[in-house]
Design an enzyme around this catalytic site. Structure first.
Site, short mmCIF file in Angstrom:
data_model
loop_
_atom_site.label_atom_id
_atom_site.label_comp_id
_atom_site.label_asym_id
_atom_site.label_seq_id
_atom_site.Cartn_x
_atom_site.Cartn_y
_atom_site.Cartn_z
N VAL A 1 -18.64 -18.64 -21.33
CA VAL A 1 -17.95 -19.20 -20.17
C VAL A 1 -18.49 -18.62 -18.86
O VAL A 1 -18.14 -19.07 -17.78
CB VAL A 1 -16.42 -18.98 -20.30
N GLY A 2 -19.40 -17.62 -18.96
CA GLY A 2 -20.05 -17.09 -17.77
C GLY A 2 -20.88 -18.12 -17.02
O GLY A 2 -21.35 -17.87 -15.92
N GLU B 1 -8.85 -6.79 4.60
CA GLU B 1 -8.09 -7.90 4.01
C GLU B 1 -7.46 -8.78 5.07
O GLU B 1 -7.35 -10.00 4.88
CB GLU B 1 -7.05 -7.35 3.04
N TYR C 1 0.80 -1.23 0.00
CA TYR C 1 0.00 0.00 0.00
C TYR C 1 0.83 1.29 0.00
O TYR C 1 0.49 2.23 -0.72
CB TYR C 1 -1.01 -0.02 1.15
N SER D 1 -13.59 -19.10 -11.71
CA SER D 1 -14.67 -19.56 -10.85
C SER D 1 -14.53 -21.05 -10.59
O SER D 1 -14.11 -21.82 -11.46
CB SER D 1 -16.03 -19.30 -11.51
#
Length: 402
Positions: A276-277, A137, A95, A209
């Site tokens: 491919v979604g 995070e 960061y 995914s």
């Protein structure tokens, strides 16, 4: 806490960011990678080449400026980005580097208009925003590593099976190389894979995914082979299809992402996918079949034709488990054989006419596919009177404005 003066200065930069935001973020990434090329091991090169990462960051900076005095307004977007960061192993030490080069890019692009007062205010604001990301995070890293079978960053997995799902999509079944158990995940989540490609200087990261339901002893990702030389995405997908074989190892992160379904609800589900979604919906629909088989499910998938239709038999067989299930295929250019398939519904496109016959106002709608497909489908759903809060969608890659 930021002073009112700092807040006022940040808000005064909104009109400038609306005009020059993408220029600033483009300069930012160019300077960042020139000074810190090692960060190319973290970022997705394809999203850089397509300009999506630059646009996404510009939108985030603009939103932060608009809502600097009420950051809770953009918290859902922050959490979505934080999921991506955790999955890419972005760490707190990154960061300050980003902050330095972001402020430098603002000065470089805006020149004299970026007064010392403005740069100081943005430095303060960046510190607050970075602190929010780091805190969120950290929770995500802790959750990923503390769950059963969990870990923090990347972990070697072995390809145990490779299955062709269509002419362009192949599934890869992955198990931990050390024999550990596979952690559970929420249906619809993704993993990042990291690969070293021979002849390339930097590592490649891609997020895919998970296309099988939780509770298995493996992860499954299903990858579309992009045409080489046409899309910058093609480098990794072609390597996976052509080079990676059973027995090879790939580094993988723990599952991440907030594009998931609420398994506690009983509302009808409508899955609308293009190309491919379809992949996150495979995990979702299998989870529903395993845990809530009585739930009303409509699944409509659009492809060019039957040869490019993945998971056809897998989706068809779900009718054995799901008691209230409707499956439809929409093909742009179907063959005569395609037209005779039991679940073939329409030649052409998924459009308002088709969707109107499947609309259930109480249903939750899930949309995923190429950006033009998503724009068209979400527009149709809203025009058909579907509550926007019941329309859920996910981009593959950085979010962009629809």
């Amino acid at each position: 806490m930021l002073s009112q003066k700092t807040i006022d200065i940040i808000k005064s930069t909104v009109p400038v960011l609306e005009v020059h935001g993408t220029t600033i973020t483009t300069v930012f990434y160019e300077n960042l990678f020139e000074a810190h090329p090692e960060l190319l091991n973290v970022f997705n090169h394809a999203n850089q080449k397509k300009g999506r990462q630059q646009n996404a960051l510009a939108n985030t900076v603009l939103a932060a400026a608009k809502y600097i005095d009420q950051l809770e307004t953009i918290l859902p977007a922050v959490k979505q980005i934080a999921q991506k960061h955790r999955s890419l192993a972005v760490k707190p030490e990154h960061y300050p580097i980003v902050g330095e080069f972001l402020l430098g890019a603002i000065k470089e692009v805006l020149k004299d208009a970026a007064t010392e007062e403005i740069i100081h205010a943005w430095g303060e604001a960046y510190g607050v925003i970075a602190g929010v990301f780091i805190s969120i995070e950290k929770e995500m890293y802790d959750q990923a590593s503390n769950q059963d079978g969990g870990w923090s960053d990347f972990k070697p997995f072995t390809v145990v099976e490779k299955v062709q799902e269509s002419d362009v999509i192949t599934s890869f079944y992955l198990k931990p190389a050390n024999g550990d158990a596979v952690p559970s995940f929420l249906p619809g989540q993704y993993v990042t894979i990291r690969m070293e490609i021979q002849g390339e200087r930097y590592l490649f990261n891609r997020q895919y995914s998970l296309s099988a339901s939780p509770g298995k002893d493996y992860f499954r990702i299903s990858v579309k082979k992009e045409k080489p030389g046409i899309s910058p995405d093609g480098r990794v997908s072609n390597y996976l299809h052509e080079v990676i074989q059973v027995g090879d190892m790939i580094d993988v992160t723990a599952p991440a992402g907030d594009f998931t379904i609420n398994m506690e609800k009983q509302t009808p589900l409508v899955f609308l996918s293009g190309g491919v979604g379809i992949t996150p919906f495979m995990s979702m629909v299998h989870a529903v079949a395993d845990q809530k088989p009585e739930r009303d499910v409509q699944f409509i998938h659009a492809s060019e034709n039957g040869a490019l239709q993945p998971f056809r038999s897998e989706l068809t067989e779900l009718s054995r488990k799901l008691t209230n299930y409707q499956l439809s295929f929409v093909y742009k250019n179907p063959s005569e054989e395609d037209k005779n398939l039991p679940n073939f519904e329409k030649q052409g496109y998924m459009d308002a006419e088709l969707l109107s016959s499947h609309v259930k106002p109480e249903a939750d709608y899930y949309v995923c596919g190429p950006v033009p497909f998503m724009k068209a489908i979400i527009t149709c759903l809203k025009e058909l009177g579907i509550d926007p809060e019941k329309i859920h969608y996910e981009f593959f890659g950085p979010a962009i404005a629809l």
